[in-house]
Design an enzyme around this catalytic site. Sequence first.
Site, PDB file in Angstrom:
ATOM      1  N   SER A 124      35.962  -6.977  -3.179  1.00 45.37           N
ATOM      2  CA  SER A 124      36.756  -6.462  -4.299  1.00 45.37           C
ATOM      3  C   SER A 124      35.834  -6.011  -5.418  1.00 45.37           C
ATOM      4  O   SER A 124      34.733  -6.572  -5.594  1.00 45.37           O
ATOM      5  CB  SER A 124      37.655  -7.596  -4.805  1.00 45.37           C
ATOM      6  OG  SER A 124      38.136  -7.298  -6.088  1.00 45.37           O
ATOM      7  N   TYR A 148      38.696 -16.827  -7.739  1.00 44.04           N
ATOM      8  CA  TYR A 148      38.966 -15.798  -6.726  1.00 44.04           C
ATOM      9  C   TYR A 148      37.751 -14.864  -6.586  1.00 44.04           C
ATOM     10  O   TYR A 148      37.252 -14.605  -5.492  1.00 44.04           O
ATOM     11  CB  TYR A 148      40.220 -14.991  -7.109  1.00 44.04           C
ATOM     12  CG  TYR A 148      40.304 -13.650  -6.442  1.00 44.04           C
ATOM     13  CD1 TYR A 148      40.632 -13.557  -5.091  1.00 44.04           C
ATOM     14  CD2 TYR A 148      40.024 -12.469  -7.134  1.00 44.04           C
ATOM     15  CE1 TYR A 148      40.683 -12.315  -4.458  1.00 44.04           C
ATOM     16  CE2 TYR A 148      40.079 -11.228  -6.516  1.00 44.04           C
ATOM     17  CZ  TYR A 148      40.407 -11.165  -5.180  1.00 44.04           C
ATOM     18  OH  TYR A 148      40.449  -9.936  -4.560  1.00 44.04           O
ATOM     19  N   LYS A 152      34.838 -14.086  -3.403  1.00 40.50           N
ATOM     20  CA  LYS A 152      34.426 -12.786  -2.847  1.00 40.50           C
ATOM     21  C   LYS A 152      32.916 -12.624  -2.950  1.00 40.50           C
ATOM     22  O   LYS A 152      32.248 -12.195  -2.009  1.00 40.50           O
ATOM     23  CB  LYS A 152      35.135 -11.628  -3.575  1.00 40.50           C
ATOM     24  CG  LYS A 152      36.629 -11.575  -3.341  1.00 40.50           C
ATOM     25  CD  LYS A 152      36.974 -11.259  -1.886  1.00 40.50           C
ATOM     26  CE  LYS A 152      38.453 -11.253  -1.601  1.00 40.50           C
ATOM     27  NZ  LYS A 152      38.785 -11.163  -0.171  1.00 40.50           N
TER      28      LYS A 152
END
Length: 353
Positions: A124, A148, A152
């Site tokens: 992302s 989050y 990643k």
Amino acid sequence: MAILITGGAGYIGSHTCIELLNAGHEIVVADNYINSKPESLRRVNEITGKTFKVYRVDLMDELDLEKVFIENTIEAVIHFAGLKAVGESVQIPLIYYEANIISTLKLCNVMKKHHVKKLVFSSSATVYGVPQRIPISEDSALSAMNPYGRTKLMIEEILADLYGSDHDWSIALLRYFNPIGAHKSGLIGEEPIGMPNNLMPYITQVAIGKLKELNIYGNNYPTKDGTGVRDYIHVVDLAKGHLKALEKVTKIPGVDAFNLGTGKGYSVLEVVAAFEKASNVKIPYKIVSPRPGDIAVCYADPTKARIDLGWNAEKGIEEMCIDSWIWQSKNPNGYEAAFNEEDSRLVKTAGIF
Ligand code: UD1
């Protein structure tokens, strides 16, 4: 030889399944349906007219996962499965670390055991943290602003180490910007669980009357109209990027990151105006305080994907809005109404759609 799609029932996963099937690939889908429904896969079958195998598998369960590799000849993996809500990741970080990082480790272990070393990973643009330069190129500094994002970033680092240890691996890290839109048919699209966190699903739910008005998070950013600017990309363009990345990992070993964005930034107010034009529905909004952790401007430099993958986004903001609207208006309750006993019976074990 099949491509394994983890999280294939999800928003980006299901659109990628369509592109893969239409391009003649054999696919096998593994999903635990925590954030998705099997109905999306039934619709992938309806759209493409092609059948494929589906396993209800949680990647945390290595034995179940291994069964997929034993029963099929897997050539490469596109790994979408994971949790993705920023706010939730702050509340329940351990669950995020487990669902995203531990499950990726398990997946890589099983891949290694079965000599499958080609991987396309859903990363992302969040890995750029607060970007130092705009547009953002892949060599920009990386940082994480929440659990989050950290999952990643950590997975990207883990995969780089994996390649460092064994140069037979071939890994593409795809850094998505802001996917919106839906398949032209209006049969599949994004289905947020509960209150939408992201802009477009919020707008479409206001448009069908499920939500009263849009809250715009701040209008004092140093941007053209004070609202946040993002690089919105049509999910079908994004899905096509995975096919190009797959071609690359099939040909050349290595680990490489690619921005999948359009290179154009739109403000929240511009998206609202584009949506109103596309749908002919007025979107009432009010300005509220900025959302903690939001940045002012984020858009990609997509040059590397264009040169190295031969990919670029083709669809503009109008088409993104039209397709988001068709999906939402045809499916006011998402896949909910379509979920039936037959589906749940099918997905208890391996199913075929
Ligand atoms: C968000 C995540 C990002 C994640 C991405 C995945 C945060 C802080 N960031 O990105 O880590 O990778 O989703 O899809 O959650 N906006 C409103 N009102 C709303 C919703 C959004 O004004 O109800 C604004 C935001 O302030 C932002 C823009 O719309 O300026 C886009 O927001 P969103 O769709 O949530 O995406 P990101 O914040 O870019």
